[in-house]
Scaffold this active site. Structure first.
Site, PDB file in Angstrom:
ATOM      1  CD  GLU A   1      -3.062   0.527  -0.076  1.00 34.46           C
ATOM      2  OE1 GLU A   1      -3.246  -0.656  -0.407  1.00 34.46           O
ATOM      3  OE2 GLU A   1      -3.537   1.499  -0.687  1.00 34.46           O
TER       4      GLU A   1
HETATM    5  C1  LIG Z   1       2.471  -9.833   0.438  1.00 35.94           C
HETATM    6  C2  LIG Z   1       2.221  -8.744  -0.539  1.00 35.94           C
HETATM    7  C3  LIG Z   1       0.915  -8.399  -0.860  1.00 35.94           C
HETATM    8  C4  LIG Z   1       0.678  -7.394  -1.815  1.00 35.94           C
HETATM    9  N1  LIG Z   1      -0.615  -7.142  -2.205  1.00 35.94           N
HETATM   10  C5  LIG Z   1      -0.818  -6.346  -3.296  1.00 35.94           C
HETATM   11  C6  LIG Z   1      -2.119  -6.244  -3.899  1.00 35.94           C
HETATM   12  O1  LIG Z   1      -3.102  -6.828  -3.406  1.00 35.94           O
HETATM   13  N2  LIG Z   1      -2.244  -5.492  -5.015  1.00 35.94           N
HETATM   14  C7  LIG Z   1      -1.184  -4.849  -5.592  1.00 35.94           C
HETATM   15  O2  LIG Z   1      -1.362  -4.212  -6.610  1.00 35.94           O
HETATM   16  N3  LIG Z   1       0.056  -4.908  -5.043  1.00 35.94           N
HETATM   17  C8  LIG Z   1       0.267  -5.639  -3.917  1.00 35.94           C
HETATM   18  N4  LIG Z   1       1.525  -5.740  -3.371  1.00 35.94           N
HETATM   19  C9  LIG Z   1       2.623  -4.983  -3.965  1.00 35.94           C
HETATM   20  C10 LIG Z   1       3.127  -3.854  -3.086  1.00 35.94           C
HETATM   21  O3  LIG Z   1       2.179  -2.830  -3.000  1.00 35.94           O
HETATM   22  C11 LIG Z   1       4.488  -3.407  -3.642  1.00 35.94           C
HETATM   23  O4  LIG Z   1       5.409  -4.438  -3.369  1.00 35.94           O
HETATM   24  C12 LIG Z   1       4.965  -2.091  -3.076  1.00 35.94           C
HETATM   25  O5  LIG Z   1       4.140  -1.053  -3.517  1.00 35.94           O
HETATM   26  C13 LIG Z   1       6.404  -1.766  -3.449  1.00 35.94           C
HETATM   27  O6  LIG Z   1       6.631  -1.954  -4.820  1.00 35.94           O
HETATM   28  P1  LIG Z   1       7.907  -2.839  -5.289  1.00 35.94           P
HETATM   29  O7  LIG Z   1       7.851  -4.116  -4.547  1.00 35.94           O
HETATM   30  O8  LIG Z   1       7.909  -2.902  -6.756  1.00 35.94           O
HETATM   31  O9  LIG Z   1       9.159  -2.023  -4.774  1.00 35.94           O
HETATM   32  P2  LIG Z   1       9.917  -0.844  -5.566  1.00 35.94           P
HETATM   33  O10 LIG Z   1       8.924   0.138  -6.076  1.00 35.94           O
HETATM   34  O11 LIG Z   1      10.872  -1.411  -6.537  1.00 35.94           O
HETATM   35  O12 LIG Z   1      10.748  -0.153  -4.385  1.00 35.94           O
HETATM   36  C14 LIG Z   1      11.965  -0.689  -3.873  1.00 35.94           C
HETATM   37  C15 LIG Z   1      12.507   0.268  -2.805  1.00 35.94           C
HETATM   38  O13 LIG Z   1      12.800   1.543  -3.401  1.00 35.94           O
HETATM   39  C16 LIG Z   1      12.097   2.564  -2.716  1.00 35.94           C
HETATM   40  N5  LIG Z   1      11.688   3.581  -3.690  1.00 35.94           N
HETATM   41  C17 LIG Z   1      11.097   3.416  -4.883  1.00 35.94           C
HETATM   42  N6  LIG Z   1      10.854   4.604  -5.462  1.00 35.94           N
HETATM   43  C18 LIG Z   1      11.281   5.556  -4.621  1.00 35.94           C
HETATM   44  C19 LIG Z   1      11.294   6.972  -4.616  1.00 35.94           C
HETATM   45  N7  LIG Z   1      10.769   7.677  -5.634  1.00 35.94           N
HETATM   46  N8  LIG Z   1      11.819   7.617  -3.547  1.00 35.94           N
HETATM   47  C20 LIG Z   1      12.288   6.940  -2.493  1.00 35.94           C
HETATM   48  N9  LIG Z   1      12.318   5.606  -2.428  1.00 35.94           N
HETATM   49  C21 LIG Z   1      11.820   4.909  -3.479  1.00 35.94           C
HETATM   50  C22 LIG Z   1      10.907   1.897  -2.054  1.00 35.94           C
HETATM   51  O14 LIG Z   1      10.447   2.611  -0.925  1.00 35.94           O
HETATM   52  C23 LIG Z   1      11.507   0.546  -1.684  1.00 35.94           C
HETATM   53  O15 LIG Z   1      12.180   0.648  -0.455  1.00 35.94           O
HETATM   54  C24 LIG Z   1       1.769  -6.703  -2.391  1.00 35.94           C
HETATM   55  C25 LIG Z   1       3.081  -7.028  -2.023  1.00 35.94           C
HETATM   56  C26 LIG Z   1       3.312  -8.039  -1.137  1.00 35.94           C
HETATM   57  C27 LIG Z   1       4.740  -8.407  -0.824  1.00 35.94           C
END
Ligand SMILES: Cc1cc2nc3c(=O)[nH]c(=O)nc-3n(C[C@H](O)[C@H](O)[C@H](O)COP(=O)(O)OP(=O)(O)OC[C@H]3O[C@@H](n4cnc5c(N)ncnc54)[C@H](O)[C@@H]3O)c2cc1C
Length: 596
Positions: free
Chosen positions: A442
């Site tokens: 989220e």
């Molecule tokens: C168990 C689980 C359930 C989930 N359920 C859902 C769901 O129901 N529906 C859905 O759509 N998604 C879902 N997600 C996805 C979740 O919302 C994402 O994993 C999350 O938003 C982070 O995206 P990412 O994993 O691609 O990380 P990334 O976006 O690649 O981020 C990696 C790191 O970089 C940091 N970062 C990225 N951009 C910036 C920036 N501009 N400035 C500073 N820091 C930054 C982030 O904070 C993080 O620490 C789920 C994930 C998990 C693990």
């Protein structure tokens, strides 16, 4: 493993005594006659029973066995299907939904307490109603009348569940770069193709249909966030008479093996020309999603407190039972070979920290919910506007501070058990693993902090902040003659003065260097959170002081004093960190990060 007991007494205190929910509900035109404290008590009592008798008993097995995938079919963790039926039969699923389509139209101040119990007793299970409610919110706010009539009643009743499909393998935080496509068919429907990952409860066997809200791009859509649209894609197509038709080509390719919330299915969803319908306007998908963000983000914060409360309950029971060493001031349990560990200052520190975060968190989430209720149910345009601004400011804090402190609570709860906290038998380590995700999904907590600092503070030159400051200052002024409350009010005043100074400092720094915003953001959010919790503790203390001879209020005051003396001062160190600035973050050349 300790049983989960619904914290009904504290919920009633927060709702009735601290925030005078009855008065608030009666003042909101959109809630007229819908709810009073008596109805609220009945709903909370019923939910408390389901949480402790139905959901908590299957939490452990859900973690041990998890949901399973075979050939595209996902079987929910043992007991989840029956528990889901019990939950929906109790009418809890559509509690906050629009009454025009079968929802119960209850305020978030009440629904939030229900969510806490569901999440606290079984977080993996709790994701199902949470995501369904999120999908319903977006659909209710942006869907056509036809879509709403066709889908909302069965989603509110729980016959169908909802899923939110945003994330793709290469696009999580940055949804502007998603690749899922939606091609118009010409009859008002679209064919959706692409792959989504991490979709919570994207597939399962608990309900007969799953309604996906999917972000995708139309042909020739503008690049970036402005080219995203929202589509409703059902697992089974729904015939005009409401019966289920053929299976839509939206399938689950696999489920993730993860650290926590193992009972929930986290799905890879493949869309192979699946039939869908546009929700809201073309290219307005992100805006449609934002409608439900304030609710969902607060909901994730509430997940944190729910599980943190369960961890606390286990830790207290253990600390009163486990005997090790003698108290520093002399033997207490003289008939035993050692004293219960609750006598030791460090164990007390952990338990008191846990209480002080959990109870403040419950109050703070309810405080934020009062603004959600004003924004949704007031008929006064000024009040709505004010509430929207407060929500914009407070939601990222509610999401990130509630979840960060909840993890701290769960780690303390595990620590109270010593080595037994590290082994699975006692269940404490599950809370640590489960809560961890609340800091990530989220929108990660880093992104919440950036949203707070960049858009909500610097972006409007502190205008939203001033509204919060005014609210706290009004409360402080109202207690000017209450000398008994000074021990809570004075430290609150100091924390707010520090926050005002820090807010201006960051706004000033950001003018010269945009990196200052991101560099300050997480610690700034925490400084804000500690001050906000001091506000909650001061409000709870003021209510408790006149009744200090009763055990419940005695405990409140003791916990308030602990928070003020032993937790609140953390803001001083954190403020110094913020003022450390961004320079040292960038001194190291990127190539030099590699250590070997
Ligand atoms: C168990 C689980 C359930 C989930 N359920 C859902 C769901 O129901 N529906 C859905 O759509 N998604 C879902 N997600 C996805 C979740 O919302 C994402 O994993 C999350 O938003 C982070 O995206 P990412 O994993 O691609 O990380 P990334 O976006 O690649 O981020 C990696 C790191 O970089 C940091 N970062 C990225 N951009 C910036 C920036 N501009 N400035 C500073 N820091 C930054 C982030 O904070 C993080 O620490 C789920 C994930 C998990 C693990």
């Amino acid at each position: 493993m300790a049983d989960y007991k619904a914290p009904l007494r504290d919920m009633r205190f927060v709702l009735d005594e601290v925030f005078e929910a009855d008065k608030l509900w009666a003042s909101l035109a959109g809630l007229e006659g819908a709810v009073d404290m008596e109805t609220a008590d009945a709903i909370l009592g019923e939910c408390g029973k389901i949480a402790s008798q139905v959901l908590a008993p299957i939490n452990r097995e859900g973690d041990e066995v998890g949901s399973t995938w075979k050939d595209g079919v996902v079987t929910a963790a043992p007991g989840f299907k029956d528990a889901y039926q019990t939950y929906v039969d109790a009418g809890l699923n559509g509690l906050g939904g629009n009454p025009e389509f079968g929802g119960m139209g209850m305020p978030k101040t009440l629904v939030g307490q229900v969510e806490e119990m569901v999440q606290g007793s079984n977080m993996a299970f709790g994701l199902t109603p949470m995501l369904t409610a999120g999908a319903c919110l977006s659909l209710n706010a942006h869907g056509s009348q036809e879509l709403k009539e066709k889908y909302l009643p069965n989603m509110y009743s729980g016959q169908w569940t909802g899923a939110m499909d945003l994330t793709e393998p290469h696009a999580g935080t940055d949804l502007g770069i998603i690749r899922t496509k939606a091609e118009p068919v010409g009859d008002g429907s679209y064919l959706v193709s692409g792959t989504k990952i991490f979709i919570s409860w994207g597939e399962h066997d608990m309900a007969e249909n799953i309604i996906h809200l999917v972000l995708a791009k139309l042909p020739n859509a503008p690049a970036g966030p402005k080219g995203i649209s929202l589509f409703l894609v059902p697992k089974f197509l729904v015939n005009d008479d409401g019966s289920l038709g053929e299976r839509n080509p939206v399938t689950c390719g696999s489920i993730e093996h993860k650290m926590g919330i193992k009972g929930s299915a986290t799905c890879v969803m493949n869309y192979d020309g699946a039939k869908g319908w546009l929700v809201g306007e073309e290219n307005q998908g992100l805006a449609c999603m934002f409608t439900m963000m304030n609710y969902e983000r607060l909901g994730v914060g509430i997940q944190g407190i729910g599980a943190a409360e369960a961890s606390y309950q286990g830790a207290v029971e253990y600390a009163r039972d486990r005997i090790q060493s003698r108290a520093p001031t002399g033997a207490v349990a003289k008939d035993k070979v050692a004293d219960p560990i609750i006598v030791h200052p460090d164990v007390r520190r952990m338990l008191m920290t846990m209480r002080s975060f959990n109870e403040a968190g419950r109050a703070f989430s309810t405080y934020v919910a009062t603004w959600l209720d004003r924004a949704k149910f007031s008929d006064n345009a000024e009040e709505k506007k004010h509430a929207d601004a407060m929500l914009a400011l407070l939601t990222p804090i509610a999401k990130a501070f509630l979840t960060d402190t909840s993890l701290e609570v769960a780690i303390a709860g595990q620590q109270v058990f010593g080595g037994h906290g590290f082994v699975r038998e006692w269940g404490q380590e599950q809370y640590v693993r489960d809560i961890r995700i609340t800091q990530i999904y989220e929108g990660t907590n880093g992104i919440q902090a950036l949203d707070l600092m960049g858009r909500k503070i610097v972006g409007n030159n502190g205008a939203f902040y001033k509204l919060f400051e005014q609210d706290v200052n009004d409360f402080i002024a109202s207690q000017a003659a209450n000398t008994a409350a000074a021990e809570f009010i004075e430290p609150l005043k100091a924390a707010m003065e520090n926050l005002a100074d820090l807010t201006q400092w960051v706004i000033d720094q950001a003018q010269g260097n945009p990196n200052e915003i991101g560099a300050a953001s997480l610690e700034y959010l925490h400084v804000f959170g500690y001050a906000a919790y001091a506000y909650m503790w001061a409000r709870m203390a003021v209510v408790s002081l006149p009744k200090a001879n009763e055990d419940f209020y005695k405990a409140k005051l003791a916990t308030a004093r602990f928070y003020i003396k032993r937790v609140l001062p953390r803001y001083i160190g954190l403020s110094a960190v913020v003022k450390g600035g961004s320079e040292s973050l960038y001194e190291l050349d990127e190539a030099l990060f590699v250590t070997a």
